[in-house]
Design an enzyme around this catalytic site. Structure first.
Site, PDB file in Angstrom:
ATOM      1  N   ALA A 199      33.397  24.501  44.351  1.00  0.00           N
ATOM      2  CA  ALA A 199      33.876  24.016  45.655  1.00  0.00           C
ATOM      3  C   ALA A 199      32.927  24.384  46.785  1.00  0.00           C
ATOM      4  CB  ALA A 199      35.291  24.540  45.958  1.00  0.00           C
ATOM      5  N   ARG A 219      29.194  27.995  38.609  1.00  0.00           N
ATOM      6  CA  ARG A 219      28.321  28.209  39.764  1.00  0.00           C
ATOM      7  C   ARG A 219      28.782  27.352  40.946  1.00  0.00           C
ATOM      8  NH1 ARG A 219      24.840  24.918  41.733  1.00  0.00           N
ATOM      9  NH2 ARG A 219      24.811  23.585  39.882  1.00  0.00           N
ATOM     10  N   GLN A 263      37.805  21.694  36.932  1.00  0.00           N
ATOM     11  CA  GLN A 263      37.879  20.978  38.199  1.00  0.00           C
ATOM     12  C   GLN A 263      36.627  20.122  38.362  1.00  0.00           C
ATOM     13  OE1 GLN A 263      39.732  20.749  41.064  1.00  0.00           O
ATOM     14  NE2 GLN A 263      38.132  19.803  42.294  1.00  0.00           N
ATOM     15  N   LEU A 264      36.828  18.853  38.725  1.00  0.00           N
ATOM     16  CA  LEU A 264      35.681  17.967  38.936  1.00  0.00           C
ATOM     17  C   LEU A 264      35.844  17.162  40.220  1.00  0.00           C
ATOM     18  CD1 LEU A 264      34.847  16.387  35.445  1.00  0.00           C
ATOM     19  CD2 LEU A 264      33.577  18.145  36.660  1.00  0.00           C
ATOM     20  N   ARG A 265      34.762  17.076  40.984  1.00  0.00           N
ATOM     21  CA  ARG A 265      34.682  16.109  42.077  1.00  0.00           C
ATOM     22  C   ARG A 265      33.384  15.318  41.979  1.00  0.00           C
ATOM     23  NH1 ARG A 265      33.035  20.607  46.218  1.00  0.00           N
ATOM     24  NH2 ARG A 265      31.125  19.785  47.141  1.00  0.00           N
ATOM     25  N   ASN A 266      32.539  15.650  41.003  1.00  0.00           N
ATOM     26  CA  ASN A 266      31.291  14.948  40.745  1.00  0.00           C
ATOM     27  C   ASN A 266      31.348  14.312  39.353  1.00  0.00           C
ATOM     28  OD1 ASN A 266      29.472  15.225  43.003  1.00  0.00           O
ATOM     29  ND2 ASN A 266      29.408  17.414  42.573  1.00  0.00           N
TER      30      ASN A 266
END
Length: 425
Positions: A310, A307, A212-215
């Site tokens: 979310a 780490r 999962q990536l949001r950065n």
């Protein structure tokens, strides 16, 4: 042929998206229905229901579902589900709707879906606060005897989102008419669960991990993906391409950064770069569970949880998103339980003495020997034009990100939290 994990809920992929003559007929009917404008979050939820990403959901939750999800991590029928998927509307709109009515749901000037309303229920301020206490609770709140509002930060984006919801929720099944601009804006990256499953089948994958990536993808993300590739058949790098909070890097920039990294540092046969159309809910550990739940529908067996997955500022403990998987209810009934498992990875970093990427489980050196990596820390350095320390990211990716920041006309303020700076290591 590989044997992929079954979609969540035991009903296969439940897809509300219409096609062909059915779509044309429903669009014609929708033009004459009462139109209700919905939020960006609801738009993403509708698309996920359309493509089967939210299987077994076929519409927005009833009050019984909402309450049981908040309290027990389950729909009213006992199927695991970690975060409410509800549709809020104004009292004015609600007063013009009766149970049994069909309405059209509109977002960004486009009719996204039709909905058969089966139920309306008021959401008072007390109800919203109760939802926040249940869904956004972390160990910090537990440490003061559950008094959530004493420790929840005033700028917690998930709490703000819920408290700003309109005053009535409506429930009922939907027929989805559009996937918005995602297919045209992200060709080859925006993939439906049916498409990822077909790709996994073609490659012979059955044990598949998701990152999962949001950065932007830095060296720790790269390390996590490569750990997964070593122990699974392949990895899906799955970026959020819906809305983020102000100051986050836009999806097209992040997607391109991943492409650059894959081209230069991965065996392409073992990795897929994809995106999904949701907004972040910033629900910390609960959102980690949601990520695993809908990833199962995409064909994922193992969800990488590192780490502060979310996380929101310093509100959640560094590994609460891992620990919550140990509290997931298990019924033993086929289709009811979550099958996608967490792949729990300790804090990772570059160690000068180890001369490579390592984790707290493998490196015995001091904090001074380590390059602490975090998306927040990277964004802060780039936004302020500061140098990025060696081994933080790949130079090809950093050049791409620097070009983005140099083109901004307004300065982006990025707040540092303790975890991003290495506190607690």
């Amino acid at each position: 042929m590989s044997k992929l994990v079954a979609p969540h809920g035991g009903k296969g992929l439940v897809c509300a998206l219409l096609h062909g003559s059915e779509l044309a007929a429903e669009k014609e009917k929708a033009a004459g229905l009462k139109k209700v404008k919905v939020s960006a979050r609801a738009k993403g939820d509708l698309i996920m229901m359309g493509i089967g990403g939210f299987s077994p959901l076929s519409g927005f939750m009833t009050k019984a579902d909402w309450k049981n999800v908040c309290e027990n991590f389950q729909l009213a029928d006992g199927t695991f589900w970690p975060v409410p998927i509800t549709l809020d509307i104004s009292k004015e709109d609600a007063n013009a709707i009766t149970a049994g009515d069909e309405i059209a749901l509109e977002a960004d000037g486009e009719i996204m879906a039709t909905m058969k309303v089966t139920e309306k229920f008021d959401m008072t301020e007390a109800d919203k606060k109760w939802e926040c206490e249940k869904v956004f609770m972390g160990s910090g709140a537990d440490s003061v005897d559950g008094k959530f509002w004493q420790v929840a930060p005033a700028d917690h984006p998930g709490v703000i989102m819920v408290m700003n919801q309109k005053d009535v929720n409506i429930a009922g099944p939907v027929k989805v008419l559009s996937q918005g601009s995602y297919p045209s804006e992200y060709p080859g990256v925006y993939l439906t669960p049916a498409e990822t499953r077909a790709m996994f089948e073609e490659r012979g994958w059955s044990k598949v991990a998701a990152l999962q990536l949001r950065n932007p993808m830095h060296r720790s993300h790269e390390f996590l993906a490569k750990i997964a590739i070593e122990v699974c058949d392949g990895v899906l790098i799955h970026s959020l391409i819906g809305n983020l909070k102000p100051g986050d890097i836009p999806a097209p920039v992040r997607v391109k950064a991943i492409e650059i990294l894959i081209d230069n540092y991965f065996v392409k046969d073992n990795v897929i770069n994809a995106g999904y159309p949701l907004d972040m809910r910033y629900a910390g550990p609960r959102e980690a569970l949601l990520h695993a739940t809908f990833r199962q529908n995409y064909g994922i067996t193992d969800m990488l949880i590192g780490r502060d997955h979310a996380g929101v500022g310093d509100f959640y403990g560094l590994f609460e998103a891992q620990e919550i998987f140990d509290r997931v209810p298990v019924t033993g009934i086929a289709g009811k339980d979550l099958l996608c498992k967490p792949m729990k990875i300790d804090w990772t970093f570059y160690c000068h003495k180890c001369d490579g990427m390592a984790s707290l489980r493998t490196c015995n050196h001091s904090k001074e020997d380590r390059v602490i990596l975090s998306g927040t820390k990277l964004r802060k350095a780039l936004s302020e034009g500061q140098p990025v320390v060696d081994h933080f990211g790949r130079e090809e990716v950093l050049e791409h990100l620097r070009a983005y920041y140099s083109g901004l006309t307004e300065k982006v303020e990025v707040k540092m939290q303790k975890a991003a700076s290495g506190a607690g290591m």
